[in-house]
Scaffold this motif. Structure first.
Motif, mmCIF file in Angstrom:
data_model
loop_
_atom_site.group_PDB
_atom_site.id
_atom_site.type_symbol
_atom_site.label_atom_id
_atom_site.label_comp_id
_atom_site.label_asym_id
_atom_site.label_seq_id
_atom_site.Cartn_x
_atom_site.Cartn_y
_atom_site.Cartn_z
ATOM 1 N N ALA A 193 0.831 -1.201 0.000
ATOM 2 C CA ALA A 193 0.000 0.000 0.000
ATOM 3 C C ALA A 193 0.868 1.255 0.000
ATOM 4 C CB ALA A 193 -0.931 -0.010 1.212
ATOM 5 N N PHE A 194 1.921 1.239 0.812
ATOM 6 C CA PHE A 194 2.783 2.421 0.893
ATOM 7 C C PHE A 194 3.503 2.674 -0.423
ATOM 8 C CE2 PHE A 194 6.997 4.257 1.752
ATOM 9 C CZ PHE A 194 6.597 5.479 2.271
ATOM 10 N N MET A 195 3.915 1.609 -1.108
ATOM 11 C CA MET A 195 4.659 1.814 -2.356
ATOM 12 C C MET A 195 3.780 2.477 -3.403
ATOM 13 S SD MET A 195 5.017 -1.996 -4.044
ATOM 14 C CE MET A 195 3.685 -2.675 -5.065
ATOM 15 N N PHE A 196 2.484 2.160 -3.419
ATOM 16 C CA PHE A 196 1.589 2.823 -4.365
ATOM 17 C C PHE A 196 1.330 4.272 -3.963
ATOM 18 C CE2 PHE A 196 0.097 -1.604 -5.487
ATOM 19 C CZ PHE A 196 0.630 -1.573 -6.766
ATOM 20 N N ALA A 235 -3.659 2.310 5.849
ATOM 21 C CA ALA A 235 -4.127 2.465 7.232
ATOM 22 C C ALA A 235 -4.718 1.155 7.753
ATOM 23 C CB ALA A 235 -5.163 3.588 7.307
ATOM 24 N N ALA A 236 -5.485 0.462 6.909
ATOM 25 C CA ALA A 236 -6.066 -0.819 7.314
ATOM 26 C C ALA A 236 -4.988 -1.885 7.488
ATOM 27 C CB ALA A 236 -7.095 -1.270 6.281
ATOM 28 N N MET A 237 -4.019 -1.917 6.570
ATOM 29 C CA MET A 237 -2.950 -2.911 6.652
ATOM 30 C C MET A 237 -2.054 -2.673 7.867
ATOM 31 S SD MET A 237 -3.602 -4.947 4.214
ATOM 32 C CE MET A 237 -5.312 -4.498 4.513
ATOM 33 N N PHE A 238 -1.915 -1.416 8.268
ATOM 34 C CA PHE A 238 -1.120 -1.107 9.457
ATOM 35 C C PHE A 238 -1.768 -1.711 10.694
ATOM 36 C CE2 PHE A 238 0.007 1.922 12.940
ATOM 37 C CZ PHE A 238 1.357 1.643 12.984
#
Length: 471
Positions: A193-196, A235-238
């Motif tokens: 998610a962060f890379m996108f 945020a959800a994956m965190f």
């Protein structure tokens, strides 16, 4: 007598070696994650442009690819070896544990990285020079190989927190037991998610400079949608990631991280969402300087705190929950033939068991107490604490006593033994200091807090007559 073969490690007196490693690693994460996300995004755009007969979109792919050749691949290829060098000298046993556990995983990652580098050149320079089908295949291969490099690295990073299957790995060893686990998948999802998100932010620098207003608007909106979706997913994956952490990590999150940490991450999240919503609604609001400022803001206020937190919450371990952050082997791992070194330290003491202890410091005396304490601090504390008033967790700041007060050094020695020698502090390595070593380390810490030996001797001599003196 058994000896503990701790390698001499790099000591940076100003801010601490850990911060140097952290700064290099954080910048590298920005470069590497942007390049992987862009590779997937390029594959999507190339396929979409060919399917919808939009060859003008390929100009964005070409320009973004050229930008990445410097931003991600050149600078990333500099900071990547920088991580290897700095971590090897700062934590040689930690790196050794990773290499011995994942040597073929590292080799696999390097092979795919070579394909990735060749792929970005082909994708950029063959636009319009090869047929659509071949160019589409190049984009897909480029995207998949880029993502594979991150998959391999994330599995190794998750092992640094704890093995994927802790019980099976401890008993049997095996790269798959070490690699795959809940934390690995959660961290992979969070980093994806962060890379996108970073692809969307950095891509704005390129999109804002496109000449064709229609292409500029199309790319701006696509980047905005990508950024909104990935930020919310991140945020959800965190939250998922937090649920896969070991007990020690949860304790550190609750007690050791700054109180402002959740507020900072929430502010970055909301600010990032607001930025993407603005550029979605008003594509003209996207300017290259604004995208560049947003990139730096996420790096400083989002990525840096997150990376610092991730490094902090794996304490007291540095790899596989068997190598302590100070390089001591703290746990038996029958599956790989590793035995704990704690019994040796308990029996002989740190100074006698450490193979690199200078001969004149193997026994603590009045003459060498401060120097012996400094050696102990370098060997047992400096990987996590700076030995100055600045930098990473200054060691002297953890003691509120005035070292020039009678009995203060002895109290500090008792605290050290209670905190680290008995293993009562969950997030610190077990360091079985004997009485003489604890007194030496406390004496050295006292010098960090302004201890004056001559004055202290006078005060100690006068202590029996002082009503407030502590024996």
């Amino acid at each position: 007598m058994d000896m503990i073969g701790l390698y001499p490690t790099w000591f940076e007196p100003g801010v601490g070696s850990g911060w140097i490693v952290g700064i290099i690693a954080t910048v590298h994460v920005l470069f590497s994650h942007t390049s992987v996300g862009a590779a997937i995004f390029f594959a999507f755009l190339v396929n979409l442009s060919h399917r919808h007969q939009k060859p003008q979109w390929l100009d964005f792919v070409r320009r973004y690819g050229l930008f990445l050749l410097v931003f991600s691949y050149v600078l990333g290829s500099i900071t990547g070896p920088g991580i290897w060098y700095s971590t090897t000298v700062a934590s040689p046993r930690g790196i050794s544990a990773l290499i011995h556990s994942f040597v073929w995983m590292w080799a696999t990652e390097w092979v795919f990285f070579v394909i990735e580098v060749v792929g970005v050149y082909m994708l950029v320079y063959l636009v319009g020079k090869i047929d659509v089908k071949t160019h589409t295949r190049v984009s897909i291969i480029f995207g998949l190989t880029s993502y594979t490099t991150m998959l391999v690295i994330v599995g190794i990073l998750s092992f640094m927190m704890w093995p994927g299957q802790p019980e099976a790995w401890t008993a049997q060893g095996g790269v798959l037991n070490a690699f795959y686990g809940p934390n690995m998948f959660a961290q992979l999802a969070m980093r994806t998610a962060f890379m996108f998100t970073m692809t969307a932010v950095v891509g704005g620098i390129v999109a804002a400079r496109l000449d064709d207003p229609d292409v500029r608007r199309d790319m701006t909106r696509k980047l905005a949608w990508l950024g909104i979706a990935s930020t919310l997913a991140g945020a959800a994956m965190f939250q998922w990631y937090l649920g896969t952490l070991p007990e020690t990590a949860e304790v550190i999150l609750e007690n050791r991280l700054p109180e402002r940490f959740p507020a900072v991450l929430l502010s970055v999240l909301l600010g990032t969402l607001a930025y993407f919503v603005l550029t979605l609604v008003q594509p003209r609001a996207l300017v290259a300087s604004g995208a560049a400022v947003m990139t730096v803001a996420i790096l400083v206020f989002g990525l840096w705190p997150e990376e610092v937190a991730r490094e902090s919450i794996r304490k007291p371990w540095v790899a596989g929950q068997y190598v302590y952050s100070n390089q001591v082997i703290g746990r038996d791992v029958p599956g790989i033939g590793v035995r704990s070194e704690i019994p040796t330290l308990e029996t002989h003491g740190f100074l006698k068991a450490h193979v690199f202890t200078p001969p004149n410091l193997r026994a603590v005396t009045d003459a060498n107490r401060v120097e012996a304490g400094r050696f102990l601090a370098l060997a047992t504390c400096a990987n996590c604490h700076s030995l100055s008033t600045t930098g990473m967790r200054p060691l002297g700041n953890y003691f509120g006593l005035d070292p020039n007060e009678p009995g203060a050094i002895t109290e500090m020695a008792h605290y050290l033994q209670a905190a680290v020698s008995a293993g009562n502090t969950l997030y610190m390595p077990l360091i079985p200091l004997n009485d003489a070593e604890a007194q030496a380390l406390a004496t050295y810490i006292a010098t960090l807090k302004g201890w004056r030996p001559d004055t202290a001797r006078v005060q100690t001599a006068a202590a029996p007559a002082a009503p407030h003196a502590k024996e």
